[in-house]
Design a protein around this motif. Structure first.
Motif, mmCIF file in Angstrom:
data_model
loop_
_atom_site.group_PDB
_atom_site.id
_atom_site.type_symbol
_atom_site.label_atom_id
_atom_site.label_comp_id
_atom_site.label_asym_id
_atom_site.label_seq_id
_atom_site.Cartn_x
_atom_site.Cartn_y
_atom_site.Cartn_z
ATOM 1 N N ILE A 986 0.856 -1.194 0.000
ATOM 2 C CA ILE A 986 0.000 0.000 0.000
ATOM 3 C C ILE A 986 0.884 1.234 0.000
ATOM 4 C CG2 ILE A 986 -1.815 1.239 1.229
ATOM 5 C CD1 ILE A 986 -2.648 -1.497 2.423
ATOM 6 N N GLU A 987 0.597 2.100 -0.960
ATOM 7 C CA GLU A 987 1.406 3.299 -1.135
ATOM 8 C C GLU A 987 0.689 4.465 -0.462
ATOM 9 O OE1 GLU A 987 2.246 3.623 -5.289
ATOM 10 O OE2 GLU A 987 3.242 5.568 -5.054
ATOM 11 N N ALA A 988 1.425 5.290 0.257
ATOM 12 C CA ALA A 988 0.778 6.414 0.951
ATOM 13 C C ALA A 988 1.690 7.625 0.944
ATOM 14 C CB ALA A 988 0.434 6.022 2.373
ATOM 15 N N GLU A 989 1.028 8.778 1.036
ATOM 16 C CA GLU A 989 1.781 10.026 1.036
ATOM 17 C C GLU A 989 1.797 10.605 2.448
ATOM 18 O OE1 GLU A 989 0.390 13.036 -1.835
ATOM 19 O OE2 GLU A 989 0.870 14.487 -0.250
ATOM 20 N N ILE A 990 2.960 11.064 2.852
ATOM 21 C CA ILE A 990 3.065 11.670 4.183
ATOM 22 C C ILE A 990 2.447 13.065 4.112
ATOM 23 C CG2 ILE A 990 4.669 12.492 5.946
ATOM 24 C CD1 ILE A 990 6.635 10.334 4.968
ATOM 25 N N CYS A 991 1.542 13.338 5.083
ATOM 26 C CA CYS A 991 0.857 14.622 5.050
ATOM 27 C C CYS A 991 0.640 15.121 6.472
ATOM 28 C CB CYS A 991 -0.490 14.482 4.323
ATOM 29 S SG CYS A 991 -1.595 13.306 5.112
ATOM 30 N N SER A 992 -0.005 16.255 6.565
ATOM 31 C CA SER A 992 -0.315 16.804 7.881
ATOM 32 C C SER A 992 -1.285 15.877 8.585
ATOM 33 C CB SER A 992 -0.944 18.183 7.718
ATOM 34 O OG SER A 992 -1.726 18.484 8.857
ATOM 35 N N LEU A 993 -1.227 15.878 9.943
ATOM 36 C CA LEU A 993 -2.155 15.068 10.733
ATOM 37 C C LEU A 993 -3.578 15.593 10.628
ATOM 38 C CD1 LEU A 993 -0.197 14.566 14.054
ATOM 39 C CD2 LEU A 993 -1.136 12.732 12.663
ATOM 40 N N VAL A 994 -3.704 16.879 10.330
ATOM 41 C CA VAL A 994 -5.040 17.479 10.339
ATOM 42 C C VAL A 994 -5.649 17.335 8.955
ATOM 43 C CG1 VAL A 994 -6.373 19.515 10.958
ATOM 44 C CG2 VAL A 994 -4.147 19.111 12.031
ATOM 45 N N PHE A 995 -6.592 16.423 8.852
ATOM 46 C CA PHE A 995 -7.184 16.137 7.545
ATOM 47 C C PHE A 995 -8.363 17.054 7.264
ATOM 48 C CE2 PHE A 995 -5.115 12.242 8.851
ATOM 49 C CZ PHE A 995 -4.459 11.852 7.703
ATOM 50 N N LEU A 996 -8.976 17.559 8.326
ATOM 51 C CA LEU A 996 -10.235 18.280 8.149
ATOM 52 C C LEU A 996 -10.161 19.594 8.902
ATOM 53 C CD1 LEU A 996 -13.638 16.660 8.013
ATOM 54 C CD2 LEU A 996 -13.403 18.437 9.742
ATOM 55 N N ASP A 997 -10.634 20.636 8.288
ATOM 56 C CA ASP A 997 -10.732 21.943 8.936
ATOM 57 C C ASP A 997 -9.411 22.353 9.586
ATOM 58 O OD1 ASP A 997 -11.756 24.277 10.038
ATOM 59 O OD2 ASP A 997 -12.587 23.238 11.797
#
Lengths: 1005, 222
Positions: A986-997
């Motif tokens: 499974i491939e995933a991109e590292i991003c901010s923890l805050v997904f919403l708002d």
């Protein structure tokens, strides 16, 4: 052939109450007062099992706890199966169903017996170690075959229908054993008003007196027993426990007693009765009056059914009116052994011969035998027994004075019973449970209790004092000693006395010599239950096992369910002889709890089924149940997990709950969160020291999130703490962490900062916490309160007191979902009322209950951590990207500051918590998946982190995950891979923890 | 109720609030054993047995932590309650419908009639000086009264405490394990005891007590 061995009169049985019982599928009759063993012997049953290793037929040997062979399977139905019951200790009841456990296919026609016939060469000691250990992969196969052949009994396949429980007891004196010594000790202590518990494993008190023909003050011993027991029963502070085996003597004079309340009544306990009870006794003093076990002698074929210990023969005759055979040969090394022949003769059966190993015995019992005209053969021994399923005859020969070799010709005698007595072994088991090493006593020819390590006294047979008079006076002495230690005044006890009998010294002899050397002679059994022979012990010694502990492990001597009660001393003697040492030089024999096997039922007590572990409920639990909640265990709490509608899958349910909360309003029962009330002038200062962030400026009426770390700087709990007054705070903790956090606060206060004026109190159970969350939560709440809920009057992170649905409440505007949220706290007695009112008014807003799973998803959408899920004790606040929650400006230090400053905590490339977005939006990465940077790297791959939280977010329309990645905070936008066990990557991109708002606008409206 | 609906900022040192609904509000109170329906069991269950059980529910439970060596505080307690703090460890005192249980060298559980809780709490705040804490825990626990000829036998199954009259006389109180939970156990008569138990464990303990008393017969009273 009904009860062919039963005498017409005598014994403590009730011939007017016949009892039917089954043994191996056949029905027999015995009498009230019989044990299963006495009934088996009365019916002329010789074989009660096949031996463990050689599959030789075995019969009843003893009459008590020391019985190695008659270990049967009981139970009329599948659910009442009980393995490991000694027939000698099981009282007979009508309908008792028993079965021999070893013997395949049955005890009379055993397919394994060829092993026994081929004998020692096939199965030398260490056979299992040597044969079955390789190849290791086949051990499981071997083991099941060995188990089947060895026959160790079986556990039931259905639930036990009976009730077992435990009870705690306290006393001044616990007397173990109600023979003459124990009764005398108990009487002495009880008369002075001491709190006494008297426990005995038998159905009635009296011990050896129950089968003795000796008179006390000219009257049968049992009449004194009766008067003593009657007197004890009349004392207010005396607890009499018959059918109760003191099985373990633990630290601090704590003992466990296994009482069998209904095992003698029926297969199943009568309605309303507890079957067995484990007494947990804390005794100020303990008197061990456990008596002694007779030792059989070791001679060739001494295991053929019909070979018994001499005292057991007397017991069966005198107590049960059963003569276990027709023609007796008695072999003895001592005077007392003669009693069996005297009793046999008095029962009108033939005594073929008394074979005394001593050259010229002349004691009182010897003369009694001669007076009765019995054939006393001196300076001789039974060197071998003939017969297979029953003794048919014996070989008798003269031996030298030391008992080392046969000196004369061999005579054959016909007999069907061989009784042997090699003297007595004190029952030191309980004493050795305490760690006290037994001491060899040459005069006693046995081990006696060593220096005691507990508040323990001993009396009678356990000290090698076997005459009734000695036992009685030792009992009184022990009672007086206990009273003196307890500082209680003594009251006189006048004892009856028995006629003194001249008794000569016994001969120290264990193994009877044979014409052939031990290795070539027919088997001489030492331990019946584990099939250990004298030759086997010699082999062990020859192979270099010099310590008795090693010999025991190599041969399995003493490893049966009887713990080698009959065989251990004989085995040590054989080993000592082989090693040319004395017995004490060879070692000591010690025992572990339990003295006899204890059922699992008694050990478990009532802590099973519904009562296995406490289940903690909130005040609204009934509502959750009625509304179809699935529950999740959080510590001992039952928390609502999700609330599926009929036909709804878990994911569909979560999607609905998540969306309803973000679109309108959801409600969570958050009552399980730990709540700690903190009061005192230094409360604020204390918070600053225990949390990583600053608390000095938190205003009254305001709330703040805090992180708590251990000294190592690693996060261990978090929560919101509110300032209710200058000196008054309310801390919340995770559900599972509540007790730990309270202890943590007390620990630091009591040991490090006692000068701070602060008190902590748990109020977790006092408040019900009802959390409404979502854009319509204000509208909903305003229906139930007059309080001004405007953002200006009641802002984010405020706490206010107001009335909700008529109930005074503390309302916290804090949010774990990122939505406009109110945590309504009311006294728990009113939680259900307010909850129901919220639903009454919530219909118009589609108020949706949600559980812990939706809570997890909603908080993950906001990147809020869960301590214990996203942290694992190796993660500090900076690793979590929560440096904003650490204040190094505080004047005093705080717990974890130094830990976080360690070199390893400061290094680059630590695993850091980040958000992860899968390339395939619908794929949810399994929690725990390991991350790699290079999916093509050969195994072992370089692992760079793992997933801590992972969900499908219906609000976002894609999966979301939180996880740690080495150096993750500086790798935003990079791709990582999660190889799965099924081959997928499974491939995933590292991003901010805050997904919403990301700006946090929703909670501030 | 307007005085109640105030921001906590107006309270200086500690926030004290009347937590009970107003009289006549019709709000239903559910004690920790509400769902056991003890009233029904009292009517329909056995009327004779070796153990009797009653929930003394909805009392005011106040935990006081203070310094037993501070005479001012001791005097203040007596002023408020008309009852002196039991300083002797493991003892409880009762006067009328107020009782105090010694919990630890600096902690006492004060039980008062539920409706008096706020008044007494407020009174404490007026009278007590120095460092102390007073916490209302009324919603978090309940009291179970147990009595009858077999009550000691029952208790011996539940806790390792010694209940012999010489060791556990009337007036004694201990906090100990009770089954796999805990309880504050006090003896109020020769064959009469009280347990203070936590709300969340109440159902478990109710199940446990029913089970443990089965052989003696359990009579529910209200």
């Amino acid at each position: 052939m009904s009860q062919k061995n039963r005498l017409g009169t005598g014994g403590r049985i009730d011939r007017t109450t016949p009892l039917k019982f089954q043994y191996n599928g056949k029905t027999y009759t015995g009498f009230q007062g019989d044990t299963l063993a006495s009934a088996i012997l009365a019916n002329g049953i010789d074989v009660v099992g096949r031996s463990f290793k050689y599959s030789r037929p075995r019969g009843v040997v003893a009459a008590g706890a020391e019985e190695p062979n008659a270990v049967l399977q009981l139970g009329a139905t599948e659910e009442t199966q009980v393995p490991n019951v000694r027939a000698t200790q099981q009282e007979l009841f009508d309908g008792l169903t028993s079965q021999a456990v070893n013997g395949w296919p049955n005890v009379d026609n055993d397919m394994m017996s060829w092993v026994g016939k081929l004998g020692g060469k096939m199965m030398p000691p260490g056979f299992y170690y040597k044969t079955f250990m390789y190849p290791k992969s086949l051990w499981d196969t071997y083991e099941s075959m060995i188990r089947k052949a060895a026959g160790l009994g079986r556990s039931p396949l259905e639930n036990d229908p009976d009730t077992y429980d435990k009870v705690n007891q306290h006393c001044d004196v616990l007397v173990v054993g109600a023979g003459p010594a124990g009764l005398a000790a108990a009487l002495t202590a009880a008369r002075s008003g001491a709190r006494v518990i008297l426990a005995d494993e038998q159905s009635e008190f009296g011990g050896s007196l129950l089968s003795s023909k000796e008179l006390l003050d000219g009257k049968p011993a049992t009449s004194w027993v009766k008067s003593a027991v009657d007197e004890l029963a009349g004392c207010a502070d005396v607890l009499l426990l018959p059918r109760a085996t003191v099985n373990g003597y633990h630290d601090h004079n704590f003992l466990t007693i296994h009482e069998r309340l209904t095992d003698h009544l029926a297969d199943k306990a009568p309605v309303g009765m507890v079957r067995q009870r484990l007494h947990r006794v804390r005794a100020k003093w303990v008197v061990l009056a456990t008596g002694a076990h007779e030792r059989p002698l070791v001679f060739s074929n001494n295991d053929v059914p019909g070979c018994m210990i001499a005292s057991a023969v007397s017991t069966y005759i005198n107590r049960y009116g059963v003569v276990p055979g027709s023609e007796l040969v008695l072999m003895t090394t001592n005077d007392y052994g003669y009693q069996a022949a005297l009793d046999w003769h008095d029962a009108q059966r033939k005594v073929v011969a008394i074979v005394d190993t001593r050259q010229n015995p002349q004691g009182a019992r010897v003369e009694q035998a001669r007076k009765r005209g019995l054939n006393v053969i001196t300076g001789s021994a039974v060197i071998e027994v003939q017969g297979s399923k029953r003794v048919s005859g014996v070989s008798v020969a003269t031996i030298d004075a030391a008992g080392n070799k046969v000196t004369g010709a061999v005579n054959r005698l016909n007999a069907d019973t061989v009784a042997s007595s090699g003297g007595w072994s004190p029952v030191i088991h309980l004493s050795s449970h305490t760690g006290s090493r037994p001491v060899w006593d040459d005069k006693v020819v046995g081990f006696v209790p060593g220096p005691t390590v507990q508040k323990q006294l001993t009396a009678g047979g356990i000290n090698g004092k076997y005459s009734i008079n000695e036992a009685l006076s030792e009992g009184v002495l022990a009672g007086l000693n206990a009273l003196a230690k307890l500082d209680l005044p003594a009251t006189e006890v006048v004892l009856p006395s028995a006629a003194d009998m001249v008794e000569e010294a016994s001969m120290t002899l264990f193994q009877i010599p044979h014409l052939l050397p031990t290795s070539k002679a027919p088997k001489q059994f030492v331990d019946y239950q584990t099939d250990v022979t004298a030759a086997g012990i010699e082999v062990a010694c020859r192979e270099g096992f010099e310590s008795i502990e090693h010999v025991k492990r190599y041969t399995a001597m003493g490893f049966g369910t009887d713990q080698g009660k009959l065989g251990n001393i004989n085995g040590m003697a054989v080993a000592a002889k082989a090693l040319n040492k004395t017995i004490p030089e060879t070692g000591t024999t010690i025992f572990r709890p339990n003295y006899t096997p204890v059922t699992f039922g008694a050990m478990v007590g009532r802590d099973c089924g519904e009562l296995f572990d406490p289940k903690r409920y909130t005040a609204m639990h009934k509502w959750h149940v009625e509304h179809g909640a699935k529950f999740e265990d959080v510590g001992q709490w039952k928390r609502g997990w999700y609330y599926p509608k009929p036909g709804e899958s878990m994911q569909e349910c979560l999607d609905r709950e998540c969306k309803a909360t973000r679109d309108s309003v959801g409600i969570l029962d958050a009552s399980t969160l730990g709540k700690i009330d903190i009061q005192g002038a230094d409360a604020r200062e204390f918070l600053g020291r225990i949390y990583t962030n600053a608390w000095a400026k938190l205003a009254v009426g305001k709330c703040r999130y805090g992180l708590m770390c251990g000294e190592d700087g690693m996060v261990f709990d978090d929560g919101v703490t509110s300032c209710l007054g200058d000196n008054h705070f309310l801390m919340t903790t995770t559900t599972g962490g509540a007790p730990r956090v309270l202890e943590w606060l007390e620990l630091w206060h009591q040991t490090e900062w006692p000068e701070l004026d602060v008190y902590f109190n748990t109020v977790t159970d006092h408040w019900s916490t009802l959390t409404i969350s979502g854009p319509n939560s204000r509208k909903l709440l305003s229906e139930l309160t007059d309080f001004d809920l405007s953002n200006e009057n009641f802002s984010f992170m405020d706490v206010h007191q107001c009335t909700v649905a008529g109930v005074p409440a503390r309302v916290f505007r804090i949010s774990f979902t990122g939505e406009l949220s109110y945590e309504i706290n009311v006294q728990a007695n009113y939680g259900m009322h307010v909850w129901e009112k919220l639903f009454e008014h919530g219909k118009q807003f589609n108020l949706t209950p949600y559980g812990t799973e939706t809570m997890h998803v909603l908080r993950a959408e906001k990147g809020f951590i869960i301590a214990g899920q996203d942290t694992d004790g190796s993660v500090h606040p900076h690793d979590l990207g929560m440096s904003w929650c650490v204040s190094d400006q505080k004047p005093f230090s705080y717990v974890g500051k130094r830990g976080m400053a360690r070199q390893d905590c400061m290094r680059e490339n630590r695993k850091q918590l980040v958000g992860l977005k899968t390339k395939e939006p619908k794929v949810v990465i399994p929690e725990g998946s390991q991350a790699v940077f290079d999916p093509n790297e050969p195994i072992p791959m370089t692992m760079v982190g793992h997933i801590t939280s992972s969900y499908y977010s219906a609000n976002l329309g894609h999966s979301i995950a939180m996880g740690v990645i080495k150096g993750g905070l500086s790798r935003m936008g990079e791709t990582v891979y999660y190889p799965q066990a099924d081959g997928r990557v499974i491939e995933a991109e590292i991003c901010s923890l805050v997904f919403l708002d990301p700006k946090g606008e929703r909670q501030n409206v | 109720m307007s005085d109640l609906e105030s921001n906590v900022e107006v309270v200086a040192k500690a926030a004290v609030m009347n937590q009970l609904p107003a009289d006549g509000s019709g709000v239903r109170a559910e004690s920790p054993l509400f769902h056991a329906e003890l009233e029904v069991l009292a009517k329909q269950g056995p009327q004779q047995g070796g153990v009797h059980l009653r929930e003394n529910k909805l009392q005011g439970h106040l935990t006081l932590r203070c310094n037993q060596n501070n005479p001012d505080q001791l005097a203040a307690v007596e002023t408020v309650l008309g009852l002196a703090l039991p300083i002797q460890p493991l003892t409880a005192v009762v006067k009328g419908d107020i009782s105090i249980r010694w919990m630890s060298p600096d902690e006492w559980l004060i039980v008062v009639p539920g409706e008096q809780t706020f008044d007494i709490e407020s009174c404490f705040r007026d009278v007590m000086t120095g460092h102390y804490s007073l916490v209302n825990g009324s919603g978090g626990q309940t009291i179970i009264e147990l009595w009858g000829p077999d009550v000691v036998s029952l208790l011996k199954k539940c806790t390792p405490i010694d209940f012999h009259p010489t060791q556990f006389p009337v007036g004694k109180v201990v906090s100990s394990i009770f089954a796999k939970s805990g309880a504050v156990i006090s003896r109020t008569g020769e064959d009469r005891f009280e347990l203070v138990i936590r709300r969340s464990f109440a159902d478990y303990l109710w199940l446990w007590l029913q089970d443990a008393s089965r052989e003696y017969g359990l009579v529910i009273e209200v």
